[in-house]
Enzyme design. Structure first.
Site, short mmCIF file in Angstrom:
data_model
loop_
_atom_site.label_atom_id
_atom_site.label_comp_id
_atom_site.label_asym_id
_atom_site.label_seq_id
_atom_site.Cartn_x
_atom_site.Cartn_y
_atom_site.Cartn_z
N HIS A 170 -7.05 2.96 15.34
CA HIS A 170 -8.26 2.53 14.66
C HIS A 170 -9.43 3.27 15.27
O HIS A 170 -9.61 3.29 16.48
CB HIS A 170 -8.42 1.01 14.83
CG HIS A 170 -9.56 0.41 14.08
ND1 HIS A 170 -9.76 0.63 12.74
CD2 HIS A 170 -10.56 -0.42 14.48
CE1 HIS A 170 -10.83 -0.04 12.33
NE2 HIS A 170 -11.34 -0.67 13.37
N ASP A 188 -5.06 2.65 5.74
CA ASP A 188 -5.41 2.02 7.02
C ASP A 188 -5.97 0.62 6.83
O ASP A 188 -6.37 0.22 5.74
CB ASP A 188 -6.46 2.87 7.73
CG ASP A 188 -5.89 4.14 8.34
OD1 ASP A 188 -4.71 4.45 8.09
OD2 ASP A 188 -6.64 4.84 9.06
N ASP A 189 -6.02 -0.12 7.91
CA ASP A 189 -6.71 -1.41 8.03
C ASP A 189 -6.02 -2.57 7.31
O ASP A 189 -6.68 -3.55 6.94
CB ASP A 189 -8.17 -1.31 7.54
CG ASP A 189 -9.00 -0.31 8.33
OD1 ASP A 189 -8.59 0.00 9.47
OD2 ASP A 189 -10.02 0.15 7.82
#
Length: 333
Positions: A155, A37-38
């Protein structure tokens, strides 16, 4: 242990992890999406995620399209052909769309992880604003990456919140995006290492929201993996043993499971510049991000995954498996 790669010397990685050889043949191959992620949060996080993909330690990423280092991430996505989804962000930094009045504060920034949830509960959120912002993020992703996202997740798990999940599902259906994350992690109450009661309460809420989202996703023909893990093992809690235990736990509850997602957050320590337009947070500054890199790049983990019949895959690989097809998280033969 981890061997540092020279980013400038990266060559193009395999287009599909389903093409990679596996040492063990099993009656039902278990496809594992290890999703970082991210992507786009900072150049250090980007570098770490790219190295993990190059090392075949992750098989997929999710892009923060409003991240300050999004263009740097897109460079890696195109250079290495990294299968990438959209990490839908409605809580951190600044929106990318113009119709967002109910989603932002006086500084034109999102309301935060808890602020957004509080506003939802108080019925202060205009769902037309949510629809417009999701569409804006999907369109910007397509513009920058030159293709649709392989999947869309949320998110801070915003995509499964009541009210949001219905709008989210409509947008995915409109754009023909068929995969999402369903973060139902089993037996969270047995995770004794989760010492923070606040964190336990938040994670239990995530699982409850995910359970309630299942039928909504199925109604809109949105698919998700048979099993999911990663909520309880972020940062220092991520070890080879905890990864294997989480996956074993899924198969114990569902012996027919053939698709899995493991959520991770590896990367180098973010130093000065990062975030989504409102500065850095402690999560990205934490040395736990580098710890996750070390664990994921450890050859012992890869060997144990192979021995248990897991084969790395991206979301775009999941529509077919060796012994059947996947429909709404169910493997058919």
């Amino acid at each position: 242990m981890f061997i540092k790669c020279c980013v400038g010397a990266f060559t193009r990685a395999p287009a599909s992890f389903s093409d990679l050889p596996i040492e063990i043949s099993t009656p039902l191959m278990k496809r594992l999406v290890v999703n970082g992620d991210d992507f786009g949060y900072s150049v250090q996080r980007n570098k770490g995620l790219a190295e993990c993909y190059k090392n075949r330690s992750i098989s997929s990423t999710s892009l923060l399209i409003n991240g300050v280092a999004v263009d740097d991430a897109v460079h890696y996505i195109k250079q290495l052909a990294i299968p990438t989804g959209l990490h839908l962000n409605l809580t951190e930094g600044h929106p990318v769309g113009k119709q967002c009045d109910s989603l932002i504060d006086e500084n034109k920034a999102f309301l935060g992880k808890h602020g957004f949830r509080d506003a939802l509960q108080k019925q202060q959120i205009n769902f037309l604003d949510i629809y417009a912002e999701i569409v804006a993020q999907v369109k910007l992703f397509i513009t920058k990456c030159g293709q649709k996202p392989t999947h869309i997740d949320g998110h801070q798990h915003v995509h499964i919140l009541p009210g949001v999940r219905e709008v989210f599902s409509r947008v995915l259906q409109e754009y023909g995006i068929t995969w999402t994350r369903l973060p139902i992690e089993l037996d969270l109450d047995k995770c004794t290492w989760l010492s923070s009661q606040t964190l336990k309460t938040f994670l239990k809420g995530v699982v409850d929201d995910a359970v309630s989202s299942r039928d909504v996703f199925i109604k809109h023909n949105i698919k998700f993996t048979n099993g999911y893990a990663g909520l309880s093992t972020m940062g220092e809690a991520l070890t080879t043993d905890s990864i294997m235990q989480s996956l074993t736990n899924i198969t114990k509850h569902n012996p027919e499971a053939c698709t899995f997602e493991y959520m991770v957050h590896p990367g180098y320590l973010t130093e000065d510049v990062g975030g989504c337009g409102c500065g850095l947070d402690g999560f990205s500054r934490s040395p736990a991000r580098y710890h996750e890199m070390l664990v994921l790049n450890d050859p012992e983990l890869k060997q144990r995954l192979r021995q248990c019949g897991f084969k790395l895959a991206s979301y775009k690989d999941l529509d077919t498996v060796e012994n059947g097809i996947i429909t709404n998280g169910i493997c058919g033969h």
